[in-house]
Design a protein around this motif. Structure first.
Motif, short mmCIF file in Angstrom:
data_model
loop_
_atom_site.label_atom_id
_atom_site.label_comp_id
_atom_site.label_asym_id
_atom_site.label_seq_id
_atom_site.Cartn_x
_atom_site.Cartn_y
_atom_site.Cartn_z
N ASN A 337 -2.15 7.00 9.42
CA ASN A 337 -0.99 6.10 9.38
C ASN A 337 -0.51 5.80 7.96
OD1 ASN A 337 -1.79 6.08 12.02
ND2 ASN A 337 -2.10 3.87 12.17
N LYS A 338 -0.61 6.81 7.11
CA LYS A 338 -0.19 6.62 5.72
C LYS A 338 0.50 7.87 5.18
CE LYS A 338 -4.19 3.68 4.61
NZ LYS A 338 -5.44 3.59 3.80
N LEU A 339 1.36 7.64 4.19
CA LEU A 339 1.89 8.73 3.38
C LEU A 339 1.11 8.73 2.08
CD1 LEU A 339 4.32 10.85 3.13
CD2 LEU A 339 5.30 9.16 1.59
N HIS A 340 0.52 9.87 1.74
CA HIS A 340 -0.22 10.01 0.49
C HIS A 340 0.63 10.83 -0.49
CE1 HIS A 340 -4.47 9.08 2.07
NE2 HIS A 340 -3.62 8.87 3.08
N ARG A 341 0.66 10.37 -1.72
CA ARG A 341 1.32 11.10 -2.80
C ARG A 341 0.25 11.45 -3.82
NH1 ARG A 341 6.88 9.21 -5.87
NH2 ARG A 341 6.89 10.78 -7.53
N TRP A 342 0.15 12.74 -4.16
CA TRP A 342 -0.95 13.15 -5.02
C TRP A 342 -0.58 14.31 -5.94
CZ3 TRP A 342 -2.83 18.10 -3.49
CH2 TRP A 342 -2.48 18.50 -2.19
N ASN A 343 -1.29 14.36 -7.07
CA ASN A 343 -1.09 15.42 -8.04
C ASN A 343 -1.84 16.67 -7.62
OD1 ASN A 343 0.48 13.90 -9.90
ND2 ASN A 343 -1.38 12.97 -10.74
N ILE A 344 -1.20 17.81 -7.75
CA ILE A 344 -1.90 19.06 -7.46
C ILE A 344 -3.02 19.27 -8.46
CG2 ILE A 344 -1.64 21.57 -7.35
CD1 ILE A 344 1.27 21.09 -6.43
N LYS A 349 -4.91 11.24 -5.86
CA LYS A 349 -3.87 10.41 -5.27
C LYS A 349 -3.27 9.48 -6.32
CE LYS A 349 -5.22 7.29 -2.31
NZ LYS A 349 -5.70 6.69 -1.03
N VAL A 350 -1.93 9.37 -6.25
CA VAL A 350 -1.25 8.47 -7.18
C VAL A 350 -0.57 7.31 -6.46
CG1 VAL A 350 -0.90 10.25 -8.92
CG2 VAL A 350 0.84 9.91 -7.16
N ALA A 351 -0.36 7.44 -5.14
CA ALA A 351 0.25 6.34 -4.38
C ALA A 351 0.05 6.59 -2.89
CB ALA A 351 1.75 6.24 -4.69
N GLU A 352 0.16 5.51 -2.12
CA GLU A 352 0.14 5.63 -0.66
C GLU A 352 1.02 4.54 -0.05
OE1 GLU A 352 -3.62 3.23 1.19
OE2 GLU A 352 -4.09 5.21 0.37
N ILE A 353 1.62 4.86 1.09
CA ILE A 353 2.47 3.92 1.82
C ILE A 353 1.97 3.87 3.26
CG2 ILE A 353 4.82 3.35 2.55
CD1 ILE A 353 4.61 5.87 -0.12
N ASP A 382 11.53 5.97 -0.09
CA ASP A 382 12.11 6.20 -1.41
C ASP A 382 10.99 6.72 -2.32
OD1 ASP A 382 13.00 5.89 -4.09
OD2 ASP A 382 14.46 4.39 -3.45
N LEU A 383 11.15 7.94 -2.81
CA LEU A 383 10.11 8.53 -3.64
C LEU A 383 10.21 8.07 -5.09
CD1 LEU A 383 10.11 12.14 -2.16
CD2 LEU A 383 8.44 10.32 -1.76
N GLY A 384 11.26 7.31 -5.40
CA GLY A 384 11.38 6.76 -6.74
C GLY A 384 10.44 5.59 -6.96
N ASN A 385 10.29 4.76 -5.90
CA ASN A 385 9.42 3.59 -6.03
C ASN A 385 8.34 3.50 -4.96
OD1 ASN A 385 10.87 2.82 -3.76
ND2 ASN A 385 12.21 1.43 -4.89
N ASN A 386 8.21 4.57 -4.15
CA ASN A 386 7.15 4.66 -3.13
C ASN A 386 7.17 3.47 -2.16
OD1 ASN A 386 6.04 7.05 -4.34
ND2 ASN A 386 5.07 5.75 -5.88
#
Length: 440
Positions: A337-344, A349-353, A382-386
């Protein structure tokens, strides 16, 4: 005398295959191998060192050194012996034996020279077998079915929705069914147009039994080619930017890359341990990402398929994946139940929503991503402010698919739900334009 012989065979219960009816490797033998033998004797797993995944491999001895098929009619064939011997050695192992008719087919094929009747003897079984013609879908559905895939037509005027052994094409302004494209797999789970909009790749199949990609001419609905045939349903497809290559994700845990012009299978990636649920290319086509039910997301070199990164942060099945525009970060979603944003680089991981329910395939736009959710919402992140920038509310069941209108004049989004409803929205403000049950 001939009639007496036929009658005797019938009374004995023996299968009859007419002597003048040639047994085809493509039509008769390959389908049996694919269904009953490939799971234990394929390229990935070869019990006893023996493979049957193509005609060339079928003829090679396994660890026993015995010839699978004798070089002459009178020479023993180990393959036939293993199909007919007692249970201790019989193949397929730990399952029901082949039927008498199937064994007769094998025997006749071997005795007639074990001829290969395809174009190239190294062709995988799933591509050797003639493509199937499916029965027509019902004229009208008794019940709505889940909208497991949806897309806008290339000109943005029509909406394509998954049906039962078909695609249904709708005029959203009138909520009217304008045509039906038949002869596709039982369930359609992925749709992708070529850049020129002329060809639609349809990922489909019957769960646990078969999967394939049908390449169809969208204007006429004609099936042009069938590729990526496998033993379980195709779950996602994605065209490589500036290329004829198509990535195919399947429930058999494989990723296959095909050239849709030559129909050549370029490579197979066997990196996941469970269903591959989604695939995505970076904007420049240099990298490929995959999501899986094995709880991992992987990134590969787009040309060599070298594994570059593995992200294990979800702890649950992953259903959606996409690259960010710079190609350096990935976003992924799924059962946690989350969106993960991460560096290859480093797979960090750098953020999650967080969401209110399981998330499905991601649709990335310009600095935003759309997320269909099991909490009955379609979300715009919004990928600018997660942050969650917009909620498309109104569905009464899980939202399981979505697509962006390809034209910029009036940005719109379509969403499909588990109960068969399709909704059309303005992207800018989330205003609902139309809603209907996509049921012929």
């Amino acid at each position: 005398m001939r009639h007496i012989t036929l009658l005797a065979l019938l009374l004995l219960g023996s299968p009859i295959v007419a002597a003048d009816s040639a047994v085809s490797f493509r039509s008769d033998i390959a389908p049996i191998l694919l269904e009953h033998c490939l799971a234990c004797h394929g390229a990935k797993k070869a019990e006893g060192g023996y493979r049957v995944d193509n005609y060339d491999e079928l003829l090679k001895p396994g660890d026993s050194g015995e010839l699978p098929i004798g070089k002459t009619k009178d020479e023993p064939s180990e393959l036939l012996r293993r199909l007919t011997c007692d249970e201790s050695e019989r193949m397929p192992a730990e399952s029901e034996p082949l039927t008498a008719e199937q064994i007769t087919r094998f025997k006749q094929w071997i005795e007639s020279g074990a001829v290969f009747d395809g174009e190239a003897s190294h062709t995988p079984l799933d591509l050797v077998i003639p493509s199937r013609t499916y029965a027509d879908p019902p004229q009208s559905y008794r019940h709505a079915i889940p909208i497991t895939a949806t897309a806008f037509s290339p000109d943005g005027t029509q909406i394509v929705a998954a049906g039962y052994h078909e695609l249904t094409i709708w005029d959203p302004t009138q909520k009217k069914l304008v045509r039906r494209i038949k002869n596709v797999g039982q369930r359609v789970l992925a749709l992708a147009f070529t850049p020129d909009g002329k060809t639609l790749a349809v990922g489909c199949g019957e769960p646990g039994k078969s999967g394939e990609v049908r390449l169809l001419d969208f204007a006429s609905g004609e099936i042009k080619n069938v590729i990526a045939r496998t033993t379980d349903v195709v779950l996602d497809v994605a065209f490589r930017p500036h290329s004829d290559e198509l990535a195919v994700a399947s429930a058999d845990s494989m990723i296959r890359i095909y050239n849709t012009q030559s129909l050549e299978e370029i490579r197979v990636i066997a990196s996941h341990a469970d269903w591959v649920t989604a695939v995505a290319w970076s904007d420049d086509g240099n990298r490929l990402a995959s999501a899986s039910r094995d709880k991992s997301v992987k990134v590969y070199d787009g040309t060599t398929a070298e594994l570059l990164a593995t992200y294990l942060g979800h702890g649950a099945a992953v259903r959606g994946v996409a690259f960010l525009a710079d190609g350096k970060q990935v976003i992924s979603s799924g059962g946690d139940n989350k969106l993960h944003r991460w560096n290859i680089e480093g797979a960090k991981k750098v953020a999650e929503i967080g969401f209110g329910g399981e998330a499905f395939k991601l649709i990335r736009g310009d600095n935003f991503v759309l997320v269909p959710c099991a909490d009955k919402r379609l979300l715009r992140i919004d990928l600018g402010n997660n942050t969650i920038a917009q909620e498309f509310k109104g569905h009464t069941d899980w939202v399981i698919s979505a697509a962006l209108k390809p034209t910029e004049a009036e940005p719109q989004v379509v969403s499909g739900s588990l109960n068969g409803e399709v909704r059309l929205w303005k992207l800018a403000d989330g205003v609902l334009l139309q809603a209907w049950i996509a049921k012929p």
